[in-house]
Design a protein around this motif. Structure first.
Motif, PDB file in Angstrom:
ATOM      1  N   TYR A  32     -49.494   1.009  -9.641  1.00 55.03           N
ATOM      2  CA  TYR A  32     -48.749  -0.221  -9.682  1.00 55.03           C
ATOM      3  C   TYR A  32     -47.810  -0.274  -8.471  1.00 55.03           C
ATOM      4  CZ  TYR A  32     -50.164  -1.431 -14.435  1.00 55.03           C
ATOM      5  OH  TYR A  32     -50.876  -1.778 -15.535  1.00 55.03           O
ATOM      6  N   THR A  34     -44.064  -1.336  -7.385  1.00 52.76           N
ATOM      7  CA  THR A  34     -42.758  -1.605  -7.974  1.00 52.76           C
ATOM      8  C   THR A  34     -41.708  -1.675  -6.878  1.00 52.76           C
ATOM      9  OG1 THR A  34     -43.465  -0.269  -9.878  1.00 52.76           O
ATOM     10  CG2 THR A  34     -41.142  -0.893  -9.770  1.00 52.76           C
ATOM     11  N   TYR A  36     -37.578  -1.809  -5.927  1.00 51.23           N
ATOM     12  CA  TYR A  36     -36.246  -1.461  -6.405  1.00 51.23           C
ATOM     13  C   TYR A  36     -35.209  -1.901  -5.370  1.00 51.23           C
ATOM     14  CZ  TYR A  36     -38.528   1.635  -9.805  1.00 51.23           C
ATOM     15  OH  TYR A  36     -39.289   2.138 -10.827  1.00 51.23           O
ATOM     16  N   PHE A  46     -34.445  -1.527 -10.785  1.00 49.40           N
ATOM     17  CA  PHE A  46     -35.734  -2.201 -10.857  1.00 49.40           C
ATOM     18  C   PHE A  46     -35.587  -3.693 -10.588  1.00 49.40           C
ATOM     19  CE2 PHE A  46     -39.926  -3.232 -12.262  1.00 49.40           C
ATOM     20  CZ  PHE A  46     -39.819  -4.385 -13.036  1.00 49.40           C
ATOM     21  N   GLN A  49     -42.315  -5.726 -10.685  1.00 50.79           N
ATOM     22  CA  GLN A  49     -43.487  -4.853 -10.636  1.00 50.79           C
ATOM     23  C   GLN A  49     -44.747  -5.688 -10.783  1.00 50.79           C
ATOM     24  OE1 GLN A  49     -44.924  -2.093 -14.052  1.00 50.79           O
ATOM     25  NE2 GLN A  49     -43.693  -0.806 -12.717  1.00 50.79           N
ATOM     26  N   TYR A  87     -36.623  -0.852  -1.844  1.00 52.85           N
ATOM     27  CA  TYR A  87     -37.681   0.153  -1.786  1.00 52.85           C
ATOM     28  C   TYR A  87     -38.946  -0.352  -2.464  1.00 52.85           C
ATOM     29  CZ  TYR A  87     -34.081   3.677  -0.742  1.00 52.85           C
ATOM     30  OH  TYR A  87     -33.063   4.402  -0.178  1.00 52.85           O
ATOM     31  N   LEU A  89     -42.309   1.087  -4.151  1.00 54.97           N
ATOM     32  CA  LEU A  89     -42.838   2.328  -4.719  1.00 54.97           C
ATOM     33  C   LEU A  89     -44.224   2.060  -5.281  1.00 54.97           C
ATOM     34  CD1 LEU A  89     -42.191   5.293  -5.513  1.00 54.97           C
ATOM     35  CD2 LEU A  89     -41.418   4.414  -7.716  1.00 54.97           C
TER      36      LEU A  89
ATOM     37  N   ASN B 101     -47.142   0.640 -16.848  1.00 58.35           N
ATOM     38  CA  ASN B 101     -46.480   1.472 -15.867  1.00 58.35           C
ATOM     39  C   ASN B 101     -44.996   1.198 -15.986  1.00 58.35           C
ATOM     40  OD1 ASN B 101     -46.746   3.279 -13.490  1.00 58.35           O
ATOM     41  ND2 ASN B 101     -45.650   1.607 -12.544  1.00 58.35           N
ATOM     42  N   PRO B 103     -41.149   1.142 -15.363  1.00 56.75           N
ATOM     43  CA  PRO B 103     -40.231   1.326 -14.229  1.00 56.75           C
ATOM     44  C   PRO B 103     -39.252   2.459 -14.506  1.00 56.75           C
ATOM     45  CG  PRO B 103     -40.306  -0.969 -14.934  1.00 56.75           C
ATOM     46  CD  PRO B 103     -40.998  -0.178 -15.987  1.00 56.75           C
ATOM     47  N   LEU B 104     -38.708   2.968 -13.439  1.00 56.02           N
ATOM     48  CA  LEU B 104     -37.706   4.017 -13.533  1.00 56.02           C
ATOM     49  C   LEU B 104     -36.317   3.399 -13.693  1.00 56.02           C
ATOM     50  CD1 LEU B 104     -39.080   6.072 -10.523  1.00 56.02           C
ATOM     51  CD2 LEU B 104     -39.245   6.741 -12.916  1.00 56.02           C
TER      52      LEU B 104
END
Lengths: 113, 115
Positions: A32, A34, A36, A46, A49, A87, A89, B101, B103-104
């Motif tokens: 995926y 994502t 940030y 976050f 995504q 960022y 990811l 998935n 997220p962090l």
């Protein structure tokens, strides 16, 4: 490794739309994408995504072409408070601990009044 | 209300000492992580841990060790601190599910300075 490449920095004026592109040529089928946001002295937060095509939420849109080798984060009508490091990811958190969960260098976005 | 909290926020210590950083998450997540952010702002994963498995980034020195007393906590112990260990350390958590998935979610970091 799905290494990511982003511009190191970008400047934009308040009220404009900002697009930040991330390249990830080695993206895997299960990965995926994502994005940030990180402010000074804070942890990354976050934003959005996606897996393919377009995703939109209340703060941003994410555009992913069919080959998924890049993605573009779009911030509509930015304000001074959007000044931060962004960022990209690429990975699959189900493979927790995978090196893919290491972030790239990010894009430092500066909003000019 | 803080989802992922770390203590202390700042840690200054001398070379050779042993120190610990604590992390707690109240999100009910099953996986926790430690990241290191160096002076160039490069965020590198160090460990990932859930209740079954610890995965260690092979580049992390064995002076670093995570300890998890329960699912909500993942503490980082560092032995024989070196100057190069100076950085900001971030704890994070996620809910690893079969289909999504996740997220962090990050804490606000611990700035470690080794003198």
């Amino acid at each position: 490794l799905a290494k990511t490449t982003q511009p190191i920095s970008m400047d934009s004026y308040e009220g404009q739309e900002v697009n930040i592109t991330c390249s990830h040529n080695n993206i895997a089928t299960n990965d995926y994408i994502t994005w940030y946001q990180q402010f000074p002295s804070q942890g990354p937060r976050f934003i959005i995504q996606g897996y393919k095509t377009k995703v939109t939420n209340e703060v941003a849109s994410l555009f992913i072409p069919a080959d998924r080798k890049s993605s573009t984060l779009s911030l509509p009508r930015v304000s001074l408070s959007d000044t931060a490091v962004y960022y990209c990811l690429v990975g699959d958190s189900r493979n927790f601990g995978n090196e893919k969960l290491t972030f790239g260098t990010g894009t430092r976005l500066t909003i000019i009044p | 209300d803080t989802a992922v909290s770390q203590t202390p926020k700042y840690l200054v210590t001398q070379m050779g000492n042993d120190k610990s950083i604590k992390c707690e998450q109240n999100l009910g997540h099953d996986t926790m992580y430690w990241y290191k952010q160096d002076s160039k702002k490069f965020l590198k994963i160090m460990f990932s841990y859930n209740n079954k498995e610890l995965i260690i980034n092979e580049t992390v020195p064995n002076r670093f060790s995570p300890k998890s007393p329960d699912k909500a906590h993942l503490n980082l112990h560092i032995n024989s601190l070196e100057l190069g260990d100076s950085a900001v350390y971030f704890c994070a958590s996620s809910q690893v599910a079969e289909r999504d998935n996740s997220p962090l979610h990050f804490g606000n970091g611990t700035r470690l300075t080794v003198t």
